[in-house]
Design a protein around this motif. Structure first.
Motif, PDB file in Angstrom:
ATOM      1  N   HIS A 179       5.614  -1.461 -12.891  1.00  0.00           N
ATOM      2  CA  HIS A 179       4.881  -0.402 -12.195  1.00  0.00           C
ATOM      3  C   HIS A 179       3.702   0.085 -13.041  1.00  0.00           C
ATOM      4  O   HIS A 179       2.614   0.289 -12.521  1.00  0.00           O
ATOM      5  CB  HIS A 179       5.841   0.746 -11.877  1.00  0.00           C
ATOM      6  N   ARG A 180       3.919   0.251 -14.337  1.00  0.00           N
ATOM      7  CA  ARG A 180       2.844   0.710 -15.230  1.00  0.00           C
ATOM      8  C   ARG A 180       1.754  -0.337 -15.377  1.00  0.00           C
ATOM      9  O   ARG A 180       0.603   0.002 -15.633  1.00  0.00           O
ATOM     10  CB  ARG A 180       3.404   1.065 -16.606  1.00  0.00           C
ATOM     11  N   LEU A 181       2.078  -1.591 -15.228  1.00  0.00           N
ATOM     12  CA  LEU A 181       1.089  -2.659 -15.327  1.00  0.00           C
ATOM     13  C   LEU A 181       0.290  -2.815 -14.029  1.00  0.00           C
ATOM     14  O   LEU A 181      -0.928  -2.981 -14.055  1.00  0.00           O
ATOM     15  CB  LEU A 181       1.776  -3.988 -15.670  1.00  0.00           C
ATOM     16  N   LEU A 182       0.982  -2.735 -12.903  1.00  0.00           N
ATOM     17  CA  LEU A 182       0.325  -2.989 -11.622  1.00  0.00           C
ATOM     18  C   LEU A 182      -0.436  -1.789 -11.075  1.00  0.00           C
ATOM     19  O   LEU A 182      -1.396  -1.958 -10.325  1.00  0.00           O
ATOM     20  CB  LEU A 182       1.364  -3.450 -10.592  1.00  0.00           C
ATOM     21  N   GLN A 183      -0.025  -0.580 -11.438  1.00  0.00           N
ATOM     22  CA  GLN A 183      -0.684   0.616 -10.921  1.00  0.00           C
ATOM     23  C   GLN A 183      -2.179   0.672 -11.267  1.00  0.00           C
ATOM     24  O   GLN A 183      -2.992   0.934 -10.384  1.00  0.00           O
ATOM     25  CB  GLN A 183       0.043   1.871 -11.418  1.00  0.00           C
ATOM     26  N   PRO A 184      -2.579   0.402 -12.512  1.00  0.00           N
ATOM     27  CA  PRO A 184      -4.023   0.399 -12.803  1.00  0.00           C
ATOM     28  C   PRO A 184      -4.781  -0.704 -12.052  1.00  0.00           C
ATOM     29  O   PRO A 184      -5.915  -0.492 -11.628  1.00  0.00           O
ATOM     30  CB  PRO A 184      -4.099   0.167 -14.314  1.00  0.00           C
ATOM     31  N   LEU A 185      -4.164  -1.854 -11.872  1.00  0.00           N
ATOM     32  CA  LEU A 185      -4.804  -2.928 -11.103  1.00  0.00           C
ATOM     33  C   LEU A 185      -4.991  -2.514  -9.647  1.00  0.00           C
ATOM     34  O   LEU A 185      -6.026  -2.795  -9.033  1.00  0.00           O
ATOM     35  CB  LEU A 185      -3.972  -4.206 -11.182  1.00  0.00           C
ATOM     36  N   PHE A 186      -3.995  -1.828  -9.109  1.00  0.00           N
ATOM     37  CA  PHE A 186      -4.083  -1.337  -7.739  1.00  0.00           C
ATOM     38  C   PHE A 186      -5.224  -0.325  -7.608  1.00  0.00           C
ATOM     39  O   PHE A 186      -6.038  -0.397  -6.674  1.00  0.00           O
ATOM     40  CB  PHE A 186      -2.752  -0.702  -7.332  1.00  0.00           C
ATOM     41  N   ARG A 187      -5.314   0.598  -8.552  1.00  0.00           N
ATOM     42  CA  ARG A 187      -6.381   1.602  -8.514  1.00  0.00           C
ATOM     43  C   ARG A 187      -7.761   0.964  -8.641  1.00  0.00           C
ATOM     44  O   ARG A 187      -8.698   1.367  -7.954  1.00  0.00           O
ATOM     45  CB  ARG A 187      -6.163   2.638  -9.606  1.00  0.00           C
ATOM     46  N   LEU A 188      -7.878  -0.011  -9.517  1.00  0.00           N
ATOM     47  CA  LEU A 188      -9.150  -0.719  -9.668  1.00  0.00           C
ATOM     48  C   LEU A 188      -9.521  -1.442  -8.373  1.00  0.00           C
ATOM     49  O   LEU A 188     -10.670  -1.404  -7.933  1.00  0.00           O
ATOM     50  CB  LEU A 188      -9.071  -1.711 -10.828  1.00  0.00           C
ATOM     51  N   CYS A 247      -5.126  -5.442  -3.002  1.00  0.00           N
ATOM     52  CA  CYS A 247      -4.553  -4.093  -2.928  1.00  0.00           C
ATOM     53  C   CYS A 247      -3.384  -4.036  -1.955  1.00  0.00           C
ATOM     54  O   CYS A 247      -2.396  -3.354  -2.209  1.00  0.00           O
ATOM     55  CB  CYS A 247      -5.604  -3.083  -2.514  1.00  0.00           C
ATOM     56  N   GLY A 248      -3.491  -4.726  -0.850  1.00  0.00           N
ATOM     57  CA  GLY A 248      -2.391  -4.763   0.105  1.00  0.00           C
ATOM     58  C   GLY A 248      -1.146  -5.392  -0.490  1.00  0.00           C
ATOM     59  O   GLY A 248      -0.034  -4.885  -0.331  1.00  0.00           O
ATOM     60  N   ILE A 249      -1.326  -6.496  -1.194  1.00  0.00           N
ATOM     61  CA  ILE A 249      -0.188  -7.172  -1.834  1.00  0.00           C
ATOM     62  C   ILE A 249       0.400  -6.295  -2.937  1.00  0.00           C
ATOM     63  O   ILE A 249       1.613  -6.139  -3.040  1.00  0.00           O
ATOM     64  CB  ILE A 249      -0.615  -8.543  -2.377  1.00  0.00           C
ATOM     65  N   LEU A 250      -0.467  -5.692  -3.754  1.00  0.00           N
ATOM     66  CA  LEU A 250       0.019  -4.830  -4.830  1.00  0.00           C
ATOM     67  C   LEU A 250       0.735  -3.602  -4.288  1.00  0.00           C
ATOM     68  O   LEU A 250       1.740  -3.166  -4.865  1.00  0.00           O
ATOM     69  CB  LEU A 250      -1.128  -4.403  -5.747  1.00  0.00           C
ATOM     70  N   SER A 251       0.248  -3.036  -3.199  1.00  0.00           N
ATOM     71  CA  SER A 251       0.935  -1.874  -2.640  1.00  0.00           C
ATOM     72  C   SER A 251       2.318  -2.262  -2.129  1.00  0.00           C
ATOM     73  O   SER A 251       3.277  -1.494  -2.259  1.00  0.00           O
ATOM     74  CB  SER A 251       0.119  -1.227  -1.530  1.00  0.00           C
ATOM     75  N   PHE A 252       2.441  -3.449  -1.566  1.00  0.00           N
ATOM     76  CA  PHE A 252       3.746  -3.943  -1.123  1.00  0.00           C
ATOM     77  C   PHE A 252       4.683  -4.123  -2.315  1.00  0.00           C
ATOM     78  O   PHE A 252       5.832  -3.670  -2.291  1.00  0.00           O
ATOM     79  CB  PHE A 252       3.569  -5.267  -0.380  1.00  0.00           C
ATOM     80  N   VAL A 253       4.197  -4.741  -3.374  1.00  0.00           N
ATOM     81  CA  VAL A 253       5.013  -4.954  -4.572  1.00  0.00           C
ATOM     82  C   VAL A 253       5.371  -3.624  -5.221  1.00  0.00           C
ATOM     83  O   VAL A 253       6.526  -3.402  -5.620  1.00  0.00           O
ATOM     84  CB  VAL A 253       4.277  -5.880  -5.573  1.00  0.00           C
TER      85      VAL A 253
END
Length: 92
Positions: A3-12, A58-64
């Motif tokens: 979660h800590r790794l993917l959250q910044p990627l999602f925001r970007l 972003c759609g894929i990351l939000s699902f994950v």
């Protein structure tokens, strides 16, 4: 950890695709105002691919990320026990 790794990627990704969408809309609006159809087409063909890729990521990351979130206790969410959270009718 994930979660800590993917959250910044999602925001970007959100920033990239919202900025890309803004560029497309403003650029095409300018093309319409100027009466230049070529401008409208070039703005779309230039900004659309990266914007769509960012939106897809972003759609894929939000699902994950929705599966990576820790479970929330219903009692903690409402500040009371779940049986107290049920509303009853005043006449009962």
């Amino acid at each position: 950890m994930t979660h800590r790794l993917l959250q910044p990627l999602f925001r970007l990704g959100i920033v990239v695709f919202l900025t890309g969408g803004l560029v497309i809309v403003v650029g095409q609006a300018l093309g319409v105002v100027l009466g230049d159809a070529r401008w409208v087409a070039e703005v779309q063909s230039g900004a659309q691919p990266s914007t769509c890729v960012a939106a897809s990521v972003c759609g894929i990351l939000s699902f994950v990320l929705s599966y990576g979130r820790p479970e929330e206790n219903p009692a903690d969410a409402a500040g009371r026990a779940p049986e107290q959270a049920v509303a009853t009718h005043p006449s009962e």
